[in-house]
Design an enzyme around this catalytic site. Structure first.
Site, short mmCIF file in Angstrom:
data_model
loop_
_atom_site.label_atom_id
_atom_site.label_comp_id
_atom_site.label_asym_id
_atom_site.label_seq_id
_atom_site.Cartn_x
_atom_site.Cartn_y
_atom_site.Cartn_z
N THR A 1 -6.83 6.46 9.56
CA THR A 1 -6.77 5.18 8.87
C THR A 1 -8.05 4.42 8.67
OG1 THR A 1 -5.31 3.58 7.69
CG2 THR A 1 -5.26 3.73 10.25
N THR A 2 -8.18 3.52 7.90
CA THR A 2 -9.33 2.76 8.00
C THR A 2 -9.30 2.12 9.33
OG1 THR A 2 -8.91 2.56 5.56
CG2 THR A 2 -10.68 0.82 6.68
N ASN B 1 1.05 -1.18 0.04
CA ASN B 1 -0.09 0.07 0.01
C ASN B 1 0.94 1.09 -0.01
OD1 ASN B 1 -1.39 2.46 1.19
ND2 ASN B 1 -2.94 0.89 1.65
N ARG C 1 3.33 19.10 1.22
CA ARG C 1 4.04 20.21 0.83
C ARG C 1 3.01 20.31 -0.60
NH1 ARG C 1 9.03 22.12 2.44
NH2 ARG C 1 8.77 21.96 4.83
N GLU D 1 -8.51 0.41 -2.91
CA GLU D 1 -9.30 0.29 -1.89
C GLU D 1 -10.26 1.41 -1.88
OE1 GLU D 1 -7.02 0.82 1.72
OE2 GLU D 1 -5.90 -0.88 1.24
N ASP E 1 0.07 4.52 -0.16
CA ASP E 1 -0.81 5.87 0.07
C ASP E 1 0.12 6.79 0.82
OD1 ASP E 1 -3.11 4.55 -0.65
OD2 ASP E 1 -4.04 4.31 1.04
N HIS E 2 1.05 6.40 1.90
CA HIS E 2 1.65 7.04 2.77
C HIS E 2 2.76 7.89 1.85
CE1 HIS E 2 -0.10 5.90 6.31
NE2 HIS E 2 1.16 5.11 6.87
N ARG F 1 -7.25 12.93 0.16
CA ARG F 1 -6.34 13.50 1.21
C ARG F 1 -4.89 12.96 0.68
NH1 ARG F 1 -7.24 9.99 6.74
NH2 ARG F 1 -9.35 10.93 6.65
N HIS F 2 -4.83 11.78 0.10
CA HIS F 2 -3.32 11.51 -0.27
C HIS F 2 -3.40 10.91 -1.74
CE1 HIS F 2 -5.18 7.72 0.79
NE2 HIS F 2 -4.80 7.84 2.21
N HIS G 1 -3.96 -4.44 7.54
CA HIS G 1 -3.81 -3.51 8.68
C HIS G 1 -3.17 -3.88 9.98
CE1 HIS G 1 -5.51 0.11 10.62
NE2 HIS G 1 -5.10 -0.64 11.94
N GLY G 2 -2.15 -2.86 9.98
CA GLY G 2 -1.27 -3.06 11.24
C GLY G 2 -0.05 -4.06 11.06
N GLU H 1 -10.89 -9.55 2.84
CA GLU H 1 -9.53 -9.08 3.57
C GLU H 1 -10.00 -9.15 5.08
OE1 GLU H 1 -7.10 -6.09 1.85
OE2 GLU H 1 -6.41 -5.51 3.88
N ARG I 1 -9.37 8.15 -1.48
CA ARG I 1 -10.32 8.48 -0.57
C ARG I 1 -11.34 9.54 -1.35
NH1 ARG I 1 -8.82 6.47 5.05
NH2 ARG I 1 -10.69 7.65 5.87
N GLY J 1 1.12 -1.37 4.47
CA GLY J 1 1.58 0.02 4.05
C GLY J 1 2.52 0.70 5.04
N HIS J 2 2.01 0.98 6.22
CA HIS J 2 2.63 1.80 6.99
C HIS J 2 3.99 1.46 7.35
CE1 HIS J 2 3.16 4.94 10.33
NE2 HIS J 2 3.64 3.80 10.71
N HIS K 1 -5.78 3.58 -1.90
CA HIS K 1 -6.99 4.11 -1.35
C HIS K 1 -7.47 5.34 -1.98
CE1 HIS K 1 -9.52 4.26 2.30
NE2 HIS K 1 -10.49 4.68 1.14
#
Ligand code: PXP
Length: 242
Positions: free
Chosen positions: A100-101, A7, A18, A70, A9-10, A49-50, A191-192, A151, A45, A213-214, A43
């Site tokens: 996040t979700t 993922n 910026r 997503e 997104d980040h 936002r990203h 997730h996580g 998922e 959204r 992702g993260h 994702h």
């Protein structure tokens, strides 16, 4: 073998800090694939936002593995997915105030709204997965509305702090995998998941895909995305060898 969806997104989140053009999530997709990613997840959204619409279109062009979008079941987003035609759509709940979700989509409660969206996506040959909590009723509801995959939300496992809580969360995932496979669904997880907690989940039998992702993007700041993906993939592959 478990596939790894990365993922990205980040990467877009850093760019948006910026409102500039870098780092580009399309570059991230290329690097992740060079590191062994089996798919790229993003994702789109509702608040953009990203990831934005341009990113989605470019990712569709440059992702040569599997593109997983997503998305909320909101009509404008479904329309975009139908035009974009990613390989897979993962239906997620979405609240504007969340970081996040958080948790899974309540497919059994929302079945009347989810079912037509799934049907429209499936008609174009798009695989549809529902991001759900590892509960039998959500698993069966996902099969009922026509999803081809689920998922399982691994947040409870990721947040568990005691050996007992960790074991309970793994048992819950194991039962949900069984119910899902019996219902004919592919079973993914996400997730996580991190470099330190992924192996216990990868050791469970029956998962076909992880979306992470993260943790990967965080590590990439220090070792580069290609290497961060390579390391995560190696952990998953070695844990999955029974
Ligand atoms: N799967 C789904 C459905 C998600 O919404 C997210 C977070 O965007 C992930 C996987 C990845 O979670 P994490 O960033 O915690 O690895």
């Amino acid at each position: 073998m478990i596939r790894l969806g990365v993922n990205i997104d980040h990467v877009a989140t850093v760019r948006q800090a910026r409102r500039t053009y870098e780092p580009d999530p399309a570059w991230a997709a290329a690097e992740a694939q060079l590191g062994g990613a089996d798919g790229i997840t993003f994702h789109l959204r509702e608040d953009r936002r990203h990831i934005n619409d341009r990113d989605a279109a470019v990712l569709k062009e440059v992702v040569s593995t599997k593109l997983n979008m997503e998305m909320a079941i909101a009509r404008p987003i479904v329309e975009i997915a139908l035009r974009l035609r990613p390989d897979q759509c993962t239906l997620v709940p979405e609240r504007r105030e969340e970081l996040t979700t958080e948790g899974g989509l309540n497919v059994s409660r929302l079945a009347r709204r989810v079912k037509p969206a799934v049907a429209r996506l499936r008609r174009l040959g798009i695989e549809v997965s529902a991001f759900i909590e590892p509960d039998a009723d959500q698993v069966l509801a996902s099969a009922d509305v026509g999803c081809t995959a689920i998922e399982l939300w691994t947040g409870q496992y990721a947040h568990a702090r005691t050996p007992r809580a960790i074991k309970a969360a793994l048992n819950r995932l194991e039962t949900a995998i069984e119910v899902g496979r019996e219902a004919g669904l592919l079973v993914h997880a996400g997730h996580g998941l991190t470099y330190t907690n992924v192996q216990a989940v990868a050791a469970l039998e029956g998962f076909t895909e992880f979306n992470i992702g993260h943790s990967i993007v965080a590590r990439s700041v220090f070792v580069g995305l290609r290497e961060a993906v390579r390391e995560m993939k190696a952990l998953i592959v070695s844990a999955g060898k029974h």
